[in-house]
Design an enzyme around this catalytic site. Structure first.
Site, short mmCIF file in Angstrom:
data_model
loop_
_atom_site.label_atom_id
_atom_site.label_comp_id
_atom_site.label_asym_id
_atom_site.label_seq_id
_atom_site.Cartn_x
_atom_site.Cartn_y
_atom_site.Cartn_z
N GLY A 41 0.85 -1.19 0.00
CA GLY A 41 0.00 0.00 0.00
C GLY A 41 0.89 1.23 0.00
O GLY A 41 1.87 1.31 0.73
N THR A 269 8.51 -2.83 -7.20
CA THR A 269 7.33 -2.51 -6.37
C THR A 269 7.74 -1.69 -5.14
O THR A 269 8.61 -2.10 -4.37
CB THR A 269 6.62 -3.80 -5.90
N ASP A 273 7.45 4.76 -3.75
CA ASP A 273 7.01 5.13 -2.40
C ASP A 273 8.23 5.42 -1.51
O ASP A 273 8.21 6.37 -0.72
CB ASP A 273 6.18 4.00 -1.79
O1 RIB Z 1 3.44 1.51 -4.94
C1 RIB Z 1 3.41 0.13 -4.71
C2 RIB Z 1 2.14 -0.24 -4.01
O2 RIB Z 1 1.06 0.01 -4.87
C3 RIB Z 1 2.03 -1.71 -3.66
O3 RIB Z 1 2.58 -2.01 -2.40
C4 RIB Z 1 0.54 -1.95 -3.76
O4 RIB Z 1 -0.07 -2.20 -2.53
C5 RIB Z 1 -0.05 -0.71 -4.41
O5 RIB Z 1 -0.68 0.09 -3.50
#
Ligand code: RIB
Length: 322
Positions: A41, A269, A273
């Site tokens: 997330g 992934t 973030d």
């Molecule tokens: O940015 C990566 C995230 O996007 C993943 O961890 C997934 O949960 C989505 O929210």
């Protein structure tokens, strides 16, 4: 004066990840690896990334009262995040279905679940967290009215960082508060997909087809042109992430490219973030945009060298060794 370097408001998902040789086309079935379940997330990822680097971090989010919710809470706590703002119940924990190909690139479908139940009232009820935070970071896996309420609740003298992911229309009030707006290429194209004057530049009708429509810099142009066009929509500053090429920052007329470090990608992934969390933390410490981005690209690069999102986020020691 501030209890937290960073307050992250956003989503918390269980990431259900399958490795594939190639992603399936429409109507096609492919076989993949064993299923892995990771905490993810965009909001929870940012909070975990910042805390692992040493930032005093809090998360405002909603998870379900279920096993995935407990997995996420455990991951946040072990990273050192204050979870006093993590609410439970109302719907199952959000889930992200993720395929990762051999180059480390991913495709993601998110079922928002409890994330969609994080309300403006939840934001107002967390006023003490906002007042205690130097920087607030938000993304778009929670309802748009909740994002708007976040913007209204940032304390005077604190700073808002927004990553519009997944891309969605942004009202002028939200755009004007961003310092910076952090976008990748897809998000830049989406936001620039509206009328040339930017007045309703990302209204649903204008930009509903992601990255498609008619803005002057939407279909082609350089990242520098995107940054200038984005600034004309109201943000105080803009950061365009460029994957393995690093990032571009602009806080006014000048655009500066910030190169990345070369690494071998295993799984991208959560790398965006981690980048945004590191950027937000360092901006809160008083660094200028270019200096903060130079640190953040190293954090993003480190995050692609391991599988999963939160499991891949580096410590300060790992960044120094990169
Ligand atoms: O940015 C990566 C995230 O996007 C993943 O961890 C997934 O949960 C989505 O929210």
């Amino acid at each position: 004066m501030h209890d937290y370097d960073l307050l992250v408001v956003g989503s918390a998902n269980a990431d259900l990840v399958i490795g594939v040789d190639r992603r399936p086309g429409p109507g096609e079935t492919v076989l993949g690896s064993d299923l892995a379940v990771h905490p993810g997330g965009k909001g929870a990822n940012q909070a975990a990334a910042a805390a692992r680097l040493g930032a005093r971090t809090a998360l405002l989010a909603r998870v379900g009262d279920d096993a995935h919710g407990r997995l996420l809470l455990e991951s946040q706590r072990s990273a050192g995040v204050d979870t006093v703002g993590v609410l439970a119940g109302g719907a199952p924990t959000g889930v992200a279905l993720i395929t990762v190909d051999p180059s480390g690139d991913n495709s993601i479908v998110v079922s928002p679940g409890a994330n969609a139940r994080l309300t403006p009232e939840d934001v107002r009820a967390a006023a003490s967290l906002f007042h205690a935070s130097r920087v607030v970071s938000v993304q778009l896996e929670i309802p748009p009215e909740t994002v708007a309420e976040v913007v209204r609740n940032v304390a005077p003298g604190s700073r808002l960082v927004l990553n519009p992911s997944p891309p969605a229309p942004l009202p002028a009030e939200v755009l004007a508060a961003c310092d910076p707006l952090v976008v990748n290429e897809h998000e830049a194209r989406f936001i620039l997909g509206g009328p040339a004057d930017g007045s309703a530049g990302n209204s649903p009708g204008a930009a509903g087809a992601a990255g498609a429509a008619a803005g002057p810099a939407a279909d082609d142009g350089s990242p520098e042109e995107w940054a200038r066009a984005l600034l004309s929509l109201g943000p105080r500053s803009v950061v365009v992430t460029l994957g393995a090429e690093g990032a571009l920052v602009s806080a006014g007329g000048d655009c500066v490219r910030v190169p990345s470090v070369r690494v071998s990608a295993v799984d991208t992934t959560g790398a965006g973030d981690a980048f945004t969390a590191a950027l937000a933390w360092r901006l809160g410490r008083g660094e200028d945009l270019e200096t903060a981005a130079a640190f953040a690209v190293r954090v993003g690069a480190a995050a692609v060298t391991k599988e999963g999102a939160q499991a891949s986020f580096p410590t300060m020691e790992e960044i120094k060794a990169l």
